[in-house]
Design a protein around this motif. Structure first.
Motif, short mmCIF file in Angstrom:
data_model
loop_
_atom_site.label_atom_id
_atom_site.label_comp_id
_atom_site.label_asym_id
_atom_site.label_seq_id
_atom_site.Cartn_x
_atom_site.Cartn_y
_atom_site.Cartn_z
N ARG A 69 -3.79 -5.37 -1.99
CA ARG A 69 -4.69 -5.81 -0.93
C ARG A 69 -4.62 -7.32 -0.73
O ARG A 69 -4.51 -8.08 -1.69
CB ARG A 69 -6.12 -5.40 -1.26
CG ARG A 69 -7.09 -5.56 -0.11
CD ARG A 69 -8.42 -4.94 -0.42
NE ARG A 69 -9.06 -5.55 -1.59
CZ ARG A 69 -10.32 -5.32 -1.93
NH1 ARG A 69 -11.03 -4.46 -1.24
NH2 ARG A 69 -10.84 -5.90 -2.99
N ASP A 70 -4.67 -7.75 0.51
CA ASP A 70 -4.76 -9.17 0.85
C ASP A 70 -6.23 -9.47 1.11
O ASP A 70 -6.75 -9.23 2.20
CB ASP A 70 -3.91 -9.48 2.09
CG ASP A 70 -3.81 -10.98 2.37
OD1 ASP A 70 -4.74 -11.72 1.97
OD2 ASP A 70 -2.83 -11.40 3.00
N ARG A 71 -6.92 -9.99 0.12
CA ARG A 71 -8.37 -10.16 0.20
C ARG A 71 -8.80 -11.16 1.27
O ARG A 71 -9.90 -11.06 1.81
CB ARG A 71 -8.91 -10.62 -1.16
CG ARG A 71 -8.80 -9.58 -2.25
CD ARG A 71 -9.25 -10.14 -3.60
NE ARG A 71 -9.18 -9.12 -4.64
CZ ARG A 71 -10.17 -8.29 -4.92
NH1 ARG A 71 -11.30 -8.35 -4.24
NH2 ARG A 71 -10.05 -7.39 -5.89
N PHE B 199 -3.68 -1.34 -6.45
CA PHE B 199 -3.78 -1.74 -5.04
C PHE B 199 -4.81 -2.85 -4.85
O PHE B 199 -4.59 -3.81 -4.11
CB PHE B 199 -4.16 -0.54 -4.17
CG PHE B 199 -4.38 -0.92 -2.72
CD1 PHE B 199 -3.30 -1.25 -1.91
CD2 PHE B 199 -5.66 -0.99 -2.19
CE1 PHE B 199 -3.50 -1.63 -0.59
CE2 PHE B 199 -5.86 -1.36 -0.87
CZ PHE B 199 -4.79 -1.68 -0.07
N ARG B 200 -5.95 -2.73 -5.53
CA ARG B 200 -7.00 -3.76 -5.39
C ARG B 200 -6.54 -5.10 -5.94
O ARG B 200 -6.89 -6.16 -5.39
CB ARG B 200 -8.28 -3.31 -6.09
CG ARG B 200 -9.01 -2.18 -5.38
CD ARG B 200 -10.22 -1.72 -6.17
NE ARG B 200 -11.20 -2.78 -6.30
CZ ARG B 200 -12.16 -3.03 -5.42
NH1 ARG B 200 -12.26 -2.28 -4.31
NH2 ARG B 200 -13.04 -4.00 -5.61
N LYS B 201 -5.75 -5.08 -7.03
CA LYS B 201 -5.33 -6.33 -7.65
C LYS B 201 -4.06 -6.90 -7.01
O LYS B 201 -3.90 -8.12 -6.92
CB LYS B 201 -5.07 -6.11 -9.14
CG LYS B 201 -6.32 -5.73 -9.95
CD LYS B 201 -7.30 -6.89 -10.03
CE LYS B 201 -8.47 -6.55 -10.94
NZ LYS B 201 -9.46 -7.65 -11.01
N TRP B 202 -3.18 -6.02 -6.57
CA TRP B 202 -1.86 -6.48 -6.10
C TRP B 202 -1.59 -6.14 -4.64
O TRP B 202 -0.99 -6.94 -3.91
CB TRP B 202 -0.78 -5.85 -6.98
CG TRP B 202 0.63 -6.13 -6.51
CD1 TRP B 202 1.30 -7.31 -6.58
CD2 TRP B 202 1.51 -5.19 -5.88
NE1 TRP B 202 2.56 -7.17 -6.04
CE2 TRP B 202 2.72 -5.87 -5.60
CE3 TRP B 202 1.42 -3.83 -5.53
CZ2 TRP B 202 3.80 -5.25 -4.99
CZ3 TRP B 202 2.50 -3.22 -4.92
CH2 TRP B 202 3.67 -3.92 -4.65
N VAL C 151 -5.54 2.90 -7.68
CA VAL C 151 -6.60 2.13 -7.00
C VAL C 151 -6.69 0.73 -7.57
O VAL C 151 -6.81 -0.26 -6.82
CB VAL C 151 -7.95 2.87 -7.11
CG1 VAL C 151 -9.09 1.98 -6.63
CG2 VAL C 151 -7.93 4.18 -6.33
N ILE C 152 -6.63 0.62 -8.91
CA ILE C 152 -6.72 -0.70 -9.55
C ILE C 152 -5.53 -1.58 -9.13
O ILE C 152 -5.70 -2.76 -8.79
CB ILE C 152 -6.77 -0.55 -11.08
CG1 ILE C 152 -8.10 0.10 -11.50
CG2 ILE C 152 -6.60 -1.91 -11.77
CD1 ILE C 152 -8.16 0.46 -12.98
N CYS D 158 0.84 -1.21 0.00
CA CYS D 158 0.00 0.00 0.00
C CYS D 158 0.87 1.26 0.00
O CYS D 158 0.63 2.20 -0.76
CB CYS D 158 -0.92 -0.02 1.22
SG CYS D 158 -1.99 1.43 1.37
#
Length: 331
Positions: free
Chosen positions: A88-90, A83-86, A80-81, A33
């Motif tokens: 963030r730890d979902r 971070f969401r794809k790479w 944002v894209i 992040c």
């Protein structure tokens, strides 16, 4: 009930390694992040220099200003894209719930089930008659349910809110959200079919003539004020019921003493009701329960012990209020 030394051993043997692994994932996520944000920040002056150098007229040209703002917007979208794809730890949140909170629930009592994304139903919340205000937004999680000896219980974290609307002198309308209740909501089978509802609320009126006057004129409820003879109970609670005799039958001297002892161990407001064959208990909390904090260390015994104490509190209701002592049978 488990002892603190048993929980400390359980923490070392069962939770510590899992917490360290989750904490490593949390730090990696924060680092990614930070990296994404850093690159986004660096891009802004870089875009400024490129537009100023390449385009004729630099930022004296209005078109170049729009180009620069467009590049900044594109920078945000891409950031944002990425971070969401790479970044963030979902699965970190769900893994924490299943591996830590779920295991603590099993440690507290192996007969209990845990579902992280479910909660006590809105129908149960309304049926309790503890909170009469209409609810506009209702949500919760961390549902725990099962049998403790002879008693069927369920509880979860709940947040219930209502919305108010107002208009100022200029005709501008606005709305505001208010928290009606936030905390643990507990439901237990009381093994007795009540004829009416009996509600036990925190005593916010005090004692004396004025306190008793305001208790009696509570216009929001169809239940009427019940004057009980236990001064220690009355110091903490005020009781309303549709049936004065049944209220005294339910709130026996022994149960009132147990409720007082339960309350005196805790600073949080406690609400109780008896409706049909169910006992409802609402315990207010200001803080979120059972939630990991991404900017704080997860592998923290003090914090995990706090989760354990919150769960133990709900489960201890059965023992502390002696709900397994079946002095009644259902009709």
């Amino acid at each position: 009930m488990k002892t603190m030394s048993e929980f400390q051993q359980f923490f070392r043997n069962e939770l510590q390694a899992k917490l360290k692994s989750l904490d490593k994932r949390r730090r990696n996520m924060l680092w990614r992040c930070f990296l994404v944000i850093l690159l986004m920040i660096i891009f802004v002056p870089l875009a400024y220099l490129i537009v100023n150098a390449v385009s004729p007229g630099g930022f004296k040209n209005e078109t170049n200003i729009y180009v620069f703002l467009g590049l900044c917007l594109l920078n945000i979208i891409i950031g944002v894209i990425v971070f969401r794809k790479w970044g963030r730890d979902r699965k970190l949140y769900s893994d924490f719930k299943s591996q830590i909170i779920g295991n603590i629930v099993q440690f507290v009592n192996p007969s209990l089930q845990y579902e992280a994304h479910k909660c006590i139903s809105y129908n149960d919340f309304k049926r309790s008659r503890i909170f009469l205000q209409d609810v506009d937004r209702y949500r919760g999680d961390d549902l725990v349910y099962g049998m403790i000896d002879k008693t069927q219980i369920s509880f979860s974290e709940i947040k219930a809110e209502y919305e108010t609307h107002s208009t100022d002198s200029d005709g501008n309308s606005s709305s505001e959200w208010h928290t009606l209740f936030k905390g643990i909501f507990f439901v237990a089978d009381f093994n007795k079919d009540f004829n009416t509802s009996t509600i036990v609320l925190p005593n916010r009126f005090g004692k004396g003539f004025l306190g008793n006057f305001f208790k009696k004129i509570n216009l929001n409820r169809k239940e009427k004020f019940v004057a009980l003879e236990d001064p220690n109970f009355n110091k903490h609670f005020v009781v309303y019921s549709m049936d004065q005799v049944e209220a005294r039958y339910i709130l026996s001297p022994a149960l009132m003493q147990r409720i007082v002892e339960f309350k005196e161990k805790r600073k949080e407001p406690i609400y109780i009701s008896f409706v049909k064959s169910q006992m409802y208990i609402a315990i207010s909390y200001k803080r979120d329960l059972f939630e990991p904090r991404y900017f704080a260390k997860i592998a923290n015994y003090k914090k995990i012990n706090e989760y354990y104490q919150d769960l133990q509190l709900a489960v201890s209701i059965v023992e502390e209020l002696n709900l397994n002592n079946r002095i009644w049978t259902k009709q």
